[in-house]
Structure formats: C-alpha cells, structure tokens
Scaffold this active site. Sequence first.
Site, PDB file in Angstrom:
ATOM      1  N   HIS A   1     -44.766 -30.833 -68.591  1.00 53.82           N
ATOM      2  CA  HIS A   1     -44.429 -29.412 -68.456  1.00 53.82           C
ATOM      3  C   HIS A   1     -43.068 -29.267 -67.763  1.00 53.82           C
ATOM      4  CE1 HIS A   1     -44.501 -25.259 -66.937  1.00 53.82           C
ATOM      5  NE2 HIS A   1     -44.384 -25.741 -65.722  1.00 53.82           N
TER       6      HIS A   1
ATOM      7  N   ASP B   1     -13.143 -20.864 -81.254  1.00 55.61           N
ATOM      8  CA  ASP B   1     -14.354 -21.688 -81.266  1.00 55.61           C
ATOM      9  C   ASP B   1     -14.294 -22.607 -80.053  1.00 55.61           C
ATOM     10  OD1 ASP B   1     -16.545 -23.476 -82.021  1.00 55.61           O
ATOM     11  OD2 ASP B   1     -16.339 -22.617 -84.026  1.00 55.61           O
TER      12      ASP B   1
ATOM     13  N   TRP C   1     -42.431 -35.303 -62.707  1.00 64.38           N
ATOM     14  CA  TRP C   1     -41.110 -35.286 -63.360  1.00 64.38           C
ATOM     15  C   TRP C   1     -40.095 -36.057 -62.526  1.00 64.38           C
ATOM     16  CZ3 TRP C   1     -36.285 -33.010 -62.103  1.00 64.38           C
ATOM     17  CH2 TRP C   1     -36.257 -32.311 -60.898  1.00 64.38           C
TER      18      TRP C   1
ATOM     19  N   SER D   1     -26.385 -35.805 -74.089  1.00 65.51           N
ATOM     20  CA  SER D   1     -26.191 -34.482 -74.677  1.00 65.51           C
ATOM     21  C   SER D   1     -25.560 -33.522 -73.670  1.00 65.51           C
ATOM     22  CB  SER D   1     -27.539 -33.962 -75.161  1.00 65.51           C
ATOM     23  OG  SER D   1     -27.505 -32.567 -75.299  1.00 65.51           O
ATOM     24  N   SER D   2     -26.086 -33.533 -72.441  1.00 62.90           N
ATOM     25  CA  SER D   2     -25.550 -32.612 -71.435  1.00 62.90           C
ATOM     26  C   SER D   2     -24.103 -32.927 -71.100  1.00 62.90           C
ATOM     27  CB  SER D   2     -26.350 -32.714 -70.136  1.00 62.90           C
ATOM     28  OG  SER D   2     -27.664 -32.381 -70.348  1.00 62.90           O
TER      29      SER D   2
ATOM     30  N   HIS E   1     -30.795 -32.500 -56.576  1.00 64.74           N
ATOM     31  CA  HIS E   1     -30.425 -31.230 -55.972  1.00 64.74           C
ATOM     32  C   HIS E   1     -29.267 -30.557 -56.705  1.00 64.74           C
ATOM     33  CE1 HIS E   1     -30.816 -27.935 -53.278  1.00 64.74           C
ATOM     34  NE2 HIS E   1     -29.513 -27.866 -53.398  1.00 64.74           N
TER      35      HIS E   1
ATOM     36  N   GLU F   1     -28.797 -30.792 -59.695  1.00 67.82           N
ATOM     37  CA  GLU F   1     -29.465 -30.310 -60.904  1.00 67.82           C
ATOM     38  C   GLU F   1     -30.025 -28.895 -60.720  1.00 67.82           C
ATOM     39  OE1 GLU F   1     -29.831 -31.174 -63.959  1.00 67.82           O
ATOM     40  OE2 GLU F   1     -31.601 -30.072 -64.629  1.00 67.82           O
TER      41      GLU F   1
ATOM     42  N   TYR G   1     -28.817 -26.596 -59.046  1.00 61.43           N
ATOM     43  CA  TYR G   1     -27.704 -25.660 -59.183  1.00 61.43           C
ATOM     44  C   TYR G   1     -27.150 -25.649 -60.593  1.00 61.43           C
ATOM     45  CZ  TYR G   1     -28.311 -24.614 -54.390  1.00 61.43           C
ATOM     46  OH  TYR G   1     -28.879 -24.187 -53.229  1.00 61.43           O
TER      47      TYR G   1
ATOM     48  N   SER H   1     -23.833 -11.665 -62.852  1.00 66.34           N
ATOM     49  CA  SER H   1     -22.536 -11.158 -62.384  1.00 66.34           C
ATOM     50  C   SER H   1     -21.792 -10.414 -63.496  1.00 66.34           C
ATOM     51  CB  SER H   1     -21.646 -12.306 -61.893  1.00 66.34           C
ATOM     52  OG  SER H   1     -22.295 -13.020 -60.881  1.00 66.34           O
TER      53      SER H   1
ATOM     54  N   HIS I   1     -33.293 -33.494 -48.321  1.00 72.67           N
ATOM     55  CA  HIS I   1     -34.306 -32.516 -47.890  1.00 72.67           C
ATOM     56  C   HIS I   1     -35.548 -32.575 -48.780  1.00 72.67           C
ATOM     57  CE1 HIS I   1     -32.121 -29.138 -50.361  1.00 72.67           C
ATOM     58  NE2 HIS I   1     -32.975 -29.784 -51.129  1.00 72.67           N
ATOM     59  N   HIS I   2     -35.466 -33.303 -49.882  1.00 70.10           N
ATOM     60  CA  HIS I   2     -36.659 -33.521 -50.695  1.00 70.10           C
ATOM     61  C   HIS I   2     -37.468 -34.710 -50.198  1.00 70.10           C
ATOM     62  CE1 HIS I   2     -35.357 -30.653 -53.790  1.00 70.10           C
ATOM     63  NE2 HIS I   2     -34.153 -31.042 -53.444  1.00 70.10           N
TER      64      HIS I   2
ATOM     65  N   THR J   1     -24.770 -18.763 -50.433  1.00 73.12           N
ATOM     66  CA  THR J   1     -25.777 -18.103 -51.263  1.00 73.12           C
ATOM     67  C   THR J   1     -25.941 -16.658 -50.811  1.00 73.12           C
ATOM     68  OG1 THR J   1     -26.883 -20.241 -51.358  1.00 73.12           O
ATOM     69  CG2 THR J   1     -28.094 -18.367 -52.235  1.00 73.12           C
TER      70      THR J   1
ATOM     71  N   LYS K   1     -23.212 -14.418 -52.079  1.00 72.45           N
ATOM     72  CA  LYS K   1     -23.389 -13.965 -53.461  1.00 72.45           C
ATOM     73  C   LYS K   1     -24.368 -12.789 -53.526  1.00 72.45           C
ATOM     74  CE  LYS K   1     -23.031 -16.652 -56.890  1.00 72.45           C
ATOM     75  NZ  LYS K   1     -21.808 -17.095 -57.534  1.00 72.45           N
TER      76      LYS K   1
ATOM     77  N   ARG L   1     -49.971 -30.154 -53.870  1.00 69.82           N
ATOM     78  CA  ARG L   1     -49.585 -29.920 -55.256  1.00 69.82           C
ATOM     79  C   ARG L   1     -50.053 -31.086 -56.120  1.00 69.82           C
ATOM     80  NH1 ARG L   1     -43.155 -31.370 -55.502  1.00 69.82           N
ATOM     81  NH2 ARG L   1     -43.395 -30.784 -57.668  1.00 69.82           N
TER      82      ARG L   1
HETATM   83  C1  HEM Z   1     -30.949 -22.616 -56.894  1.00 71.72           C
HETATM   84  C2  HEM Z   1     -32.158 -22.555 -57.247  1.00 71.72           C
HETATM   85  C3  HEM Z   1     -33.169 -23.539 -56.740  1.00 71.72           C
HETATM   86  C4  HEM Z   1     -33.954 -24.297 -57.523  1.00 71.72           C
HETATM   87  C5  HEM Z   1     -33.967 -24.318 -59.034  1.00 71.72           C
HETATM   88  C6  HEM Z   1     -34.760 -25.080 -56.655  1.00 71.72           C
HETATM   89  C7  HEM Z   1     -35.693 -25.980 -57.112  1.00 71.72           C
HETATM   90  C8  HEM Z   1     -36.441 -26.776 -56.325  1.00 71.72           C
HETATM   91  C9  HEM Z   1     -37.401 -27.708 -56.777  1.00 71.72           C
HETATM   92  C10 HEM Z   1     -37.699 -27.998 -58.240  1.00 71.72           C
HETATM   93  C11 HEM Z   1     -37.962 -28.278 -55.703  1.00 71.72           C
HETATM   94  C12 HEM Z   1     -39.119 -29.243 -55.683  1.00 71.72           C
HETATM   95  C13 HEM Z   1     -38.775 -30.574 -56.023  1.00 71.72           C
HETATM   96  C14 HEM Z   1     -39.948 -31.502 -56.014  1.00 71.72           C
HETATM   97  O1  HEM Z   1     -40.400 -31.850 -54.908  1.00 71.72           O
HETATM   98  O2  HEM Z   1     -40.430 -31.855 -57.086  1.00 71.72           O
HETATM   99  C15 HEM Z   1     -37.326 -27.735 -54.571  1.00 71.72           C
HETATM  100  C16 HEM Z   1     -37.572 -28.107 -53.286  1.00 71.72           C
HETATM  101  C17 HEM Z   1     -36.799 -27.703 -52.233  1.00 71.72           C
HETATM  102  N1  HEM Z   1     -35.840 -26.705 -52.232  1.00 71.72           N
HETATM  103 FE1  HEM Z   1     -35.222 -25.701 -53.782  1.00 71.72          FE
HETATM  104  N2  HEM Z   1     -34.466 -24.796 -55.380  1.00 71.72           N
HETATM  105  C18 HEM Z   1     -33.483 -23.849 -55.378  1.00 71.72           C
HETATM  106  C19 HEM Z   1     -32.914 -23.265 -54.294  1.00 71.72           C
HETATM  107  C20 HEM Z   1     -33.059 -23.682 -53.026  1.00 71.72           C
HETATM  108  C21 HEM Z   1     -32.395 -23.145 -51.897  1.00 71.72           C
HETATM  109  C22 HEM Z   1     -31.430 -21.964 -51.936  1.00 71.72           C
HETATM  110  C23 HEM Z   1     -32.800 -23.881 -50.840  1.00 71.72           C
HETATM  111  C24 HEM Z   1     -32.420 -23.807 -49.381  1.00 71.72           C
HETATM  112  C25 HEM Z   1     -31.585 -23.007 -48.802  1.00 71.72           C
HETATM  113  C26 HEM Z   1     -33.731 -24.857 -51.312  1.00 71.72           C
HETATM  114  C27 HEM Z   1     -34.365 -25.778 -50.525  1.00 71.72           C
HETATM  115  C28 HEM Z   1     -35.338 -26.639 -50.970  1.00 71.72           C
HETATM  116  C29 HEM Z   1     -35.982 -27.599 -50.141  1.00 71.72           C
HETATM  117  C30 HEM Z   1     -35.728 -27.816 -48.671  1.00 71.72           C
HETATM  118  C31 HEM Z   1     -36.893 -28.276 -50.937  1.00 71.72           C
HETATM  119  C32 HEM Z   1     -37.777 -29.434 -50.553  1.00 71.72           C
HETATM  120  C33 HEM Z   1     -39.051 -29.000 -50.046  1.00 71.72           C
HETATM  121  C34 HEM Z   1     -40.035 -30.134 -49.941  1.00 71.72           C
HETATM  122  O3  HEM Z   1     -40.214 -30.871 -50.918  1.00 71.72           O
HETATM  123  O4  HEM Z   1     -40.652 -30.249 -48.893  1.00 71.72           O
HETATM  124  N3  HEM Z   1     -33.881 -24.709 -52.647  1.00 71.72           N
HETATM  125  N4  HEM Z   1     -36.402 -26.795 -54.970  1.00 71.72           N
HETATM  126 CU   LIG Z   2     -32.841 -29.544 -53.136  1.00 70.31          CU
END
Ligand code: HEM
Ligand SMILES: [Cu+2]
Lengths: 531, 388
Positions: A77, A106, A142, A169-170, A253, A255, A257, A268, A302-303, A328, A331, A450
């Site tokens: 998924h 183009d 994933w 591709s990307s 990370h 990714e 963004y 915007s 931070h992950h 952020t 914006k 989870r």
């Molecule tokens: C821009 C859009 C964002 C997306 C698409 C996004 C997506 C994600 C995803 C997919 C995860 C989980 C990853 C995993 O463990 O499998 C995650 C975790 C996290 N995100 Fe975001 N995020 C975004 C924005 C932010 C922002 C703005 C912040 C902080 C200011 C942030 C902080 C975090 C942190 C700290 C985690 C880790 C949490 C943990 O696993 O304990 N993210 N994010």
């Molecule tokens: Cu992150």
Amino acid sequence: MSYAAVHDDVHHDHKPTGIGRWLFSTNHKDIGTMYMVFALIMFFIGGAMAMVIRLELFQPGLQFVDPQFFNSMTTVHALVMIFGAVMPAGVGLANWMIPMMIGAPDMAFPRMNNMSFWILPFAFALLLSTFFMQGGAPAGGWTMYPPLVLQLGDGLPFLIFAVHFLGISSIMGAINIIATVFNMRAPGMTFMRLPLFVWTWIITAFLLIAAMPVLAGAVTMLLTDKYFGTAFFDAAGGGDPVLFQHVFWFFGHPEVYILVLPSFGIISQIIPTFARKPLFGYASMVYATASIAFLSFFVWAHHMFTAGMPLAGELFFMYATMAIAVPTGVKVFNWTATMWRGSMTFETPMLFSIGVLFMFTLGGFTGLMMGITPVDFQYHDTYFIVAHFHYVLVPGIVFGIIAGVYYWLPKWTGYMYDETLGKWHFWLSTISVNVLFFPMHFLGLAGMPRRIPDYNTQFTDWNQIISIGGLAFGLSQLILVWVVIKCVRGGEKATDQVWEGAHGLEFTLPSPPPFHSFTTPPKVTEAMAHS
Amino acid sequence: MSVDKLKKAMCGVLAVALYLASGTVFAALTDMPLNLTRGVTETSQRVYDLHMIILYIVTVIGIIVFGVMCWSIFHHRKSKGAVAAQFHHSTTAEIIWTIIPIIILVAMAVPATKTLVFMEQTSDAEMTLKVTGYQWKWRYDYLEEGVTIWSALHEDSNKARQRDPSIDPETVENYLLEVDNPIVLPVDTKIRILTTADDVIHAWWVPALGWKRDAIPGFITDNWTNIKEPGIYRGQCAELCGRDHAFMPIVVHAVPKAEYVAWIETQKAEQAASAASANKTFTKDELMRKGEQIYTTQCAACHQAEGQGIEGVFPSLVGGAIATGPAADHIDIVLNGKNLMPAFKEQLNDAELAAVITFERNKWGNYEKITAKGHADVVQPADVKATR
Ligand code: HEM
Ligand SMILES: [Cu+2]
Ligand SMILES: [Cu+2]
C-alpha cells in the site's frame, strides 16, 4: 493579451492517432495525461489495499487475512501510494503545466520524457507480480529494514529492481524538468518571475537527483547481502543493520519533501487566484522552500531516535528537525496573508487548497511534537505516527494534487467541470478524512503500535470509527473519477482565462491549449509575473 | 422568511445539534483511550509533562493561526462585497513571523534537552536486565542472578487470535497483552536494561516506563528505569518483526524488593530442577502432555495448530519428511534451526525438546507412518543431550 497565431494553430495540430499516439508520445501533454491516469489507477489499487487493512482492523481478532498477508498489504500500500500515485501525479502535473507556465513549446527532452513514463508500468508490474511468488509480496514495511526484509522469498529481487526502475524514472523526469526550466523560459521570464509551482518543482527535481541514488544504493546493498555474500547490514559479518536505516532515511526525509513541495506549489498558484490578490511574500516563499529542501538533508535520524544514538546525535537531530518548522511556518503565514483582505470565492480548487492549509498544518504540528526526541520515544512506531504522516500525505499532499486537477482541468479539456459534484467531493473527502485519521492520534497515544493486524479490545471503538471513515473516504474518491470523465466528455465551454482571478501564461493559451504549447515565445513583463 | 433569517435559523439549529453531539461524544470519549499514560517512573512523568506542554503550545498556535484563517475566510469573501487589497509583502511582518517561532522553539528545546540528558544517564544501576527479542517472543536474563525467563504470548490470547478462534477475543482478559511468564522487577531500584535481538529488529516498549528502544541483532543498547509504584505494566513489540509482530507482548510485574528477592530464589530453584530433569526418562504420556503445551506456545505460530503449516512458507508437519523420518534429523533441525526455522537449543532444555519432538512424531497420524518406516516414535532427554 492574445496570441492570435497560437489560436490559429489549433486547427493545424498534427496529432498522431491510435495507440501509437500514446506509446511513442513525445508530447508533454499526452505524457502528462498518461502520468495522471497512471497515478489515478495506482491510487485506487493502493486504496483497495488500504480497504483490506481497515477491514481486518474493524474488529479485534483475525477475521479475513493472515498476518503475513496483512503485512504485505501495509507494505505494498505504502509503496504504491508513494511511488505509484503521489510521485507520478506530481510529475504529470509538471509535464502538463511547466512548459505552458514558462512559455515553452514542450519539455526539453521529449524522448526521455516518454521513457521515464513507460518505465513506471513495468516497475509496478515487477512489484505487484510478487504477490504470486513463493514467499509472497514484500511484508517488511515500505522502509525495507534488514534483516527482516531479507527473510522475503523470491519477491526480494523483484522489489529491489522495481525500486531501481522507479529511481531511474524519477531521475530522468527530474533532469528533464531542470533542463526545461533552465533553458526554455520565454524572454523576460526570469527566475524570480517564475510561477511558484515551477519553483517548487525545480527544487523537488534537485532533491530527486540527490536522494534517489541514495535509495538505489541502499537497496543494492540489500541485494548483495542476500545473494552475493556481503555483510553490509549483518552484524555477524561485521556489518550494521542500523546503517541501512541511516542510508534509507537520508533518502527518506528528503523524499517526504519531494512529495509535498509540488503540492505547496499548486496551492501557491490557486490561493492568489481565488483571493484575487497576488501571492504574499513571493521571494520569501522561494527562499523558504529552498531552505526546507536544504534542511531536509540534516534531519533524517529523527526517524531513528529509538535505534539508539549518542546524546549529541539525538540533540543535533532534534534541533535540526525543530528548525524546519521555521521556514514551514513562513509558508503557512504567507498563504494566510495572501487570503487576508482578499476577495475570496470558494470554487472546488480553492476549497481543496484551504483544506491543505488547515490539515497540512495540523500534520506539521504533530511532526514538531515527534521531533522532540524524549517524547518521540513514546510516539515512535505507534498510530500517532500513522496519523501524522497521513495528515501530511492525504489532506496535505493528495488534496493539493486534487486541487491542481480541478484548477487546471478546464484548461486541459476546454470544458468546465461540474462544480456541484466538485463541492460534494470536497466536503465528503474532508469529513471522512478526519474521521479516518484524527482518532489515530488517540490510538497511538494510548499505546497501539503501528503495523499490527490485531489489537487489544480497548482499541476497538476507535478502530471501527476509523474503518468507517476509511470506507467513506475511499468511496468519495469515485466522485473525482466521475467529475473527470464528465468534464472530458463535454460541458460548459471554458474561457482562456478559466478563472476570473487567474494569472499566468497558461491562461493566455486557449482552452484546450494547442498540441505544442507556445510555438512563438511570449514576452513576459514584471507586471504579468506578479499580479 | 428572508434568506438572512433562514441562515440564522439554520445556524441556530446547527449549533444546538453540535452541542448535543459533542455531549454524547464527550460521554463516550471518557471511556475511550485518548492520551499518553503518565506512567510510573520519573522518566515517564517528565515525558508526559513535556508532551502536554508541547501539545498546549501547538494548540494555542493552532487556534491563533486557524482563527486568522477562519476570520479571513468569513470576512474577506467576494460575496460579502470584499474588495481585494493588492499588498504583496511586508518585511516587518515576515521578520516577526520568523522570529516569534524561533523564540517558541527555543523555549521548547530547553525542557526537551533537560529531559533527554536525564534519560541518558544509564550509570549507577543497581541491577541489570538483558532483553533479547526473538521472532516472536522475549528472552530476559537477570545478569547478576543467572536467571533466564522466556516470555511469549499467553495461551488464551494465542487461541483467540487464530483465524478460526476456539475462544472469542472479546472474552479474553488483556487480549494480546498477556504472556505465559511475566517478568518481575523490584520497585525503587535503578535497573539497567540492555536490549538486543537474535534474528531481526524488535523494539521493547512498556508505555508506563516512558520509553521504547529498538532491539537490534548484534548490537546492545543501553537504557534504564526506576519504577516507583508496584503494579502490572504491559507493553508490546513496537518494531515490525515479521508475521507475528503483533503477538509478542511484554508484561512487567513491579513488586517490593523483598518480594522480588523471593521470586528470584524460586526461579533459581526451578531452573536447577529443570536442569536435573534432563537426566530423567519419561513415559510417552508425560512427554506427549508436556509436548503439546510446548508445541502451542513455541511451534504453532508457524506450523499452525494442526501441524499443517503455511503453503510455501512454513512446511507441514503432517506426514512431513522430517517429522516422520529418523529421530536424529528431527532433533537436529529443532536444536539448530534452518532458514526461517529458529534454533531452539538455547530456549528449551533437553526434557522440553524431547517432549515436543515426541509430540510431533506421534500426532496427526505421524505415529503410523513412523512405525511403518521403522523409526523411533519416542525421544528421551538423553537422546537430545547426545545430539547437542
Ligand atoms: C512534508 C510533509 C511530510 C511528510 C510527507 C511526512 C511523512 C512522514 C512519514 C511517512 C513518516 C513515517 C515514516 C516511517 O516511520 O515509516 C514521518 C515521520 C516523522 N515526521 Fe514527517 N512528514 C512530513 C512533515 C513533517 C514535518 C513538517 C515534521 C517536523 C517538523 C515531520 C517530522 C517527522 C518526524 C519527527 C517523524 C518520525 C516520527 C517517528 O517515527 O517517531 N514531518 N513523516
Ligand atoms: Cu522525516
Ligand atoms: Cu518483535
């Protein structure tokens, strides 16, 4: 301003016909369309998997699927939604809009454009075929953490090669976008006059070029660990399983963004149109986007706070993550200031953009909370995280893409879409998305991990509410398909400008635009760019 | 009625409906889980307080930002005759909304840093517990005492979590949060907790203690806890670790020190007794009874309750080549494992291994096949010992 020459051209377009038009297409609009259709199909395939997940989680106990298959569902998924739906939709919009927005005929490399699209169906055929293999589809998440992912059966090399193809591709898409914007801007279209959607895409393209090879490296190391006797991630051979996480999140990370910046660009464009007021703080928007992208390379760990790190490392990644909140915030404040004292109307694209504004911000708040290391030790790997990234991904990013589709659909087809249906789509989606994702915060805080197919009975009520929200959200998306089909087939004729408050080169072309966007470059002035 | 009045009436009805709805929702919510636990350690309480502070801060920011957006959405609309202003930047505003967030973030970083520093002080522990994650159970070693505990999902939960359950999950107390052998820890003691894993990455998490930590094969991470209140605290594996990731809970019984000492002594005595049993010879009945228990907790997760396995992943034991082949091969694979099959030589003693192997060789019609082929149906602890 009018482009009489261009208008005349409409009747002299030489479009190839039949299946060849699509297979061998080098036209940015046709390729853009194929990207969008592909993304929509993937959105529903990934959505079907989400429905299986929510069905199983409707009650405690195991009613429908084996836990292993459940894990495959969550894993595939995510891969399908990220790499198959959101990224291709972003590239599709870029293909359609960037040449029209910068006044080019183009994309710079039309043949590479064709190839970067046609790789995708093959990559996903590889990925999805693993469901029929010995050992089943990928089930290690994933994020593909070893050693777990290495326990996968015959599907592993297919997963890895699918990721490689997606990366290629990307990267080709990104190179094309950079080459197009750097070389094919109309006279007078300086960088600081580019529409914000184009800006966010240039920055995204650079992120892609920097991040995708890192992912390719990580999965290649998995491949050699499994089949060629290396031990990058095997402690018994002197390796380190956590090394994979560092490499993966160094891609991962940025990714997130890569996923969100195009959506920022879209809203915007839309908010100024329907506020009938220029975008507030154009320059600071560009700098904020660039600094978000830059900082995104310094927050990956931070992950991985719970993987164990020296104190200094934890502090560094905590501060860096908190720092991202500043650009952020800029914006969000700029968008708010754009609406402030405007003269707003609320057509569907504007509604979805406002949805992004509220709900992305909500996801940003939880992101900030999780960036606080000591508390993240509790939040990590619970439903709180699932709530966070779904808020940023669905009402943050998917809503942005949908807003873009509604905004430019009349331009693409020449017809107005059905506004009533659009509004239904927005309200049903918005209500159901919150029923779906908001209670996940509670579950996570209360201790539900989870990626589990079954849970303690105290979590039943919320899970049932969530599953109902999920079904409602899934069904609501059928309205989008209906609106698009209806609009392609006809309706009220769209004007060139489409929206009363719309600005930008794409709105100087007829609706639908000629096959080759600008055959004579328009001349761009400061007044046109920022009004 | 004019449109305006109609609108007002509708707003009124909506407000009342919302109010009533929120009342019922609130009543329901008080029984539904909502927030982080405050926990029973200094760490968990500091973490909880930090969580609440940040939650309040972002809520206030949220109310302000969303409030401004809503104000603008309601007042600056074309249908109300709003005329668009044409301003498009203000350096002052932009500086203000860069500086203020920075100040708020620094204010958040200070307590966060303090808590983190506090959590990282693993020195001066009075005892050490080593936690090892396995697919899908936990092993606990009380390093100073030489006591080892294996802890897996409790039998009732295990039955209830099958596809066609013999027990309804709703009727199982602490469904999925109960184990066969809970660990016992003393209160008011600084305990160093080392985490590691044997196969894949797991994560050891008891929310009431205030943290989780990955258990990584080949590496040991270092943490500590000091439980203030006696009680039973439950948790789960928090890192995806394969098929049965959801089914390896953690249960900690925190007890006064004296009780803990008594418990450790019984554990030591039991371990000595079970070591002695390795030299005994059992009847087939005894082996079968014991074997069945061990089979359900250790083997059924993969090979399934009726030995049928899972096509393509976990082989069937019903008439299987090894289960009905020479006893030596059967002992070897259970002791040493193969591919996804874990090695059990550390987890089970000779008597337990003999029991479960005997069980597998006689169940599901295997007995008939074995005797037909002329292999041994009963395996004694001594046979296992000889193969080790
Ligand atoms: C821009 C859009 C964002 C997306 C698409 C996004 C997506 C994600 C995803 C997919 C995860 C989980 C990853 C995993 O463990 O499998 C995650 C975790 C996290 N995100 Fe975001 N995020 C975004 C924005 C932010 C922002 C703005 C912040 C902080 C200011 C942030 C902080 C975090 C942190 C700290 C985690 C880790 C949490 C943990 O696993 O304990 N993210 N994010
Ligand atoms: Cu992150
Ligand atoms: Cu585990």
